[in-house]
Design an enzyme around this catalytic site. Structure first.
Site, PDB file in Angstrom:
ATOM      1  N   LYS A   1       9.057  94.202  26.192  1.00  0.00           N
ATOM      2  CA  LYS A   1       8.111  93.227  26.883  1.00  0.00           C
ATOM      3  C   LYS A   1       7.795  93.694  27.974  1.00  0.00           C
ATOM      4  CE  LYS A   1      11.622  89.948  27.611  1.00  0.00           C
ATOM      5  NZ  LYS A   1      12.584  90.835  26.838  1.00  0.00           N
TER       6      LYS A   1
ATOM      7  N   ARG B   1      19.352 100.937  34.489  1.00  0.00           N
ATOM      8  CA  ARG B   1      19.763  99.624  34.972  1.00  0.00           C
ATOM      9  C   ARG B   1      21.477  99.493  34.374  1.00  0.00           C
ATOM     10  NH1 ARG B   1      15.436  95.488  32.653  1.00  0.00           N
ATOM     11  NH2 ARG B   1      17.268  94.178  32.489  1.00  0.00           N
TER      12      ARG B   1
ATOM     13  N   ARG C   1      13.059  81.662  28.928  1.00  0.00           N
ATOM     14  CA  ARG C   1      14.361  82.397  28.285  1.00  0.00           C
ATOM     15  C   ARG C   1      15.136  80.984  27.510  1.00  0.00           C
ATOM     16  NH1 ARG C   1      14.249  87.618  30.639  1.00  0.00           N
ATOM     17  NH2 ARG C   1      15.826  89.018  29.909  1.00  0.00           N
TER      18      ARG C   1
ATOM     19  N   ARG D   1      23.874  90.504  26.092  1.00  0.00           N
ATOM     20  CA  ARG D   1      22.254  90.110  26.295  1.00  0.00           C
ATOM     21  C   ARG D   1      21.898  89.636  24.887  1.00  0.00           C
ATOM     22  NH1 ARG D   1      20.713  95.012  29.093  1.00  0.00           N
ATOM     23  NH2 ARG D   1      18.453  94.385  29.076  1.00  0.00           N
TER      24      ARG D   1
ATOM     25  N   ARG E   1      17.614 103.699  27.666  1.00  0.00           N
ATOM     26  CA  ARG E   1      16.533 103.368  28.739  1.00  0.00           C
ATOM     27  C   ARG E   1      16.502 103.785  30.081  1.00  0.00           C
ATOM     28  NH1 ARG E   1      14.220  97.184  29.061  1.00  0.00           N
ATOM     29  NH2 ARG E   1      16.354  96.807  29.824  1.00  0.00           N
TER      30      ARG E   1
HETATM   31  P1  AMP Z   1      15.061  91.381  32.171  1.00  0.00           P
HETATM   32  O1  AMP Z   1      14.609  92.433  33.108  1.00  0.00           O
HETATM   33  O2  AMP Z   1      13.832  90.413  31.689  1.00  0.00           O
HETATM   34  O3  AMP Z   1      15.821  91.864  30.995  1.00  0.00           O
HETATM   35  O4  AMP Z   1      15.906  90.275  32.901  1.00  0.00           O
HETATM   36  C1  AMP Z   1      17.453  90.822  33.435  1.00  0.00           C
HETATM   37  C2  AMP Z   1      18.435  89.754  33.517  1.00  0.00           C
HETATM   38  O5  AMP Z   1      17.717  88.847  34.678  1.00  0.00           O
HETATM   39  C3  AMP Z   1      18.610  88.748  32.564  1.00  0.00           C
HETATM   40  O6  AMP Z   1      19.579  89.467  31.785  1.00  0.00           O
HETATM   41  C4  AMP Z   1      19.128  87.720  33.162  1.00  0.00           C
HETATM   42  O7  AMP Z   1      20.394  87.889  33.865  1.00  0.00           O
HETATM   43  C5  AMP Z   1      18.178  87.585  34.374  1.00  0.00           C
HETATM   44  N1  AMP Z   1      16.880  86.952  34.053  1.00  0.00           N
HETATM   45  C6  AMP Z   1      15.631  87.285  33.778  1.00  0.00           C
HETATM   46  N2  AMP Z   1      14.750  86.255  33.479  1.00  0.00           N
HETATM   47  C7  AMP Z   1      15.571  85.196  33.107  1.00  0.00           C
HETATM   48  C8  AMP Z   1      15.280  83.887  32.713  1.00  0.00           C
HETATM   49  N3  AMP Z   1      14.220  83.583  32.559  1.00  0.00           N
HETATM   50  N4  AMP Z   1      16.235  82.911  32.867  1.00  0.00           N
HETATM   51  C9  AMP Z   1      17.484  83.306  33.049  1.00  0.00           C
HETATM   52  N5  AMP Z   1      17.785  84.375  33.652  1.00  0.00           N
HETATM   53  C10 AMP Z   1      16.826  85.590  33.585  1.00  0.00           C
END
Ligand code: AMP
Length: 217
Positions: free
Chosen positions: A17, A163, A92, A174, A131
């Protein structure tokens, strides 16, 4: 509601993404908004939101909907969002999707288009566990494509890091959270008629090409 310029990028963790959002936002001339990036900046900056979000993120759980919806609502009010936004990592959950539909309606932005990037689970785990992210420019690479021992970004020379949630237990969590809470959005947007499914395998440029073809057709 008429279709607007806002575009949602759906896909499991590791589907690409972030990488696709960078390419597509440039091609489409809209702003890339990643809720994960905003949250990580809040954690790094020690804000109240960051303090509330950190434990959820470290475990691989979702941050509560009310915090996320308030955060996105505030971000959309900023001037740079006026010409369209590419949402990466949002919505999400079903309540987030419903809240976004309402905000888009209230602000007259029009219905969002939705790109769903599809990648098999085995490949997701492979991508996430190898990653590396650049602290300088955000460039995402994979250990398999870096020379052994290289710890700097191939693009800008910045420091590469892993990360904290790209380790085995948070990765498992996740992917489970995604299957349970985010996959139902495919049905939600499918029934609203704005869903474009794109094969997420192969080089990023090929995936972007497929996504752009779908968006432009
Ligand atoms: P990402 O970078 O999109 O993988 O997001 C990393 C983490 O941020 C996720 O595993 C969640 O803990 C939190 N997060 C990001 N976007 C959302 C969202 N829309 N709703 C809830 N938690 C989020």
């Amino acid at each position: 509601m008429a279709v607007g310029k806002d575009t949602i990028m759906l896909g499991a963790p590791g589907a690409g993404k972030g990488t696709q959002a960078k390419i597509l936002s440039q091609e489409l001339g809209i702003l890339h908004v990643s809720t994960g990036d905003i949250l990580r900046a809040n954690v790094a900056g020690g804000t109240e939101l960051g303090a509330k979000a950190k434990a959820y993120m470290d475990r691989g759980d979702l941050v509560p909907d009310d915090l996320i919806v308030d955060m996105v609502r505030a971000r959309l009010q900023e001037d740079d969002c006026a010409h369209g936004v590419l949402f990466d990592g949002f919505p999400r959950t079903l309540p987030q999707a419903e809240a976004l539909t309402q905000v888009l309606q209230e602000t007259g932005r029009g219905e969002a288009r939705v790109v769903a990037i599809e990648v098999a689970e085995e490949e997701l785990v492979r991508r996430l566990s190898g990653r590396r992210v650049c602290r300088g420019c955000g460039h995402i690479s994979h250990v398999d494509s870096l020379p052994p021992g290289q710890v700097t970004c191939p693009d800008c020379g910045g420091e590469l890091y892993q990360r904290s949630d790209d380790s085995p237990e948070p990765i498992r969590q996740r992917l489970q959270v995604h299957a349970k809470q985010t996959e139902p959005l495919l049905e939600y947007y499918g029934s609203r008629g704005g869903l474009l499914r794109v094969d997420g395998t192969g080089p990023p440029e090929s995936v972007a090409e497929r996504a752009l073809t779908a968006l432009r057709s």
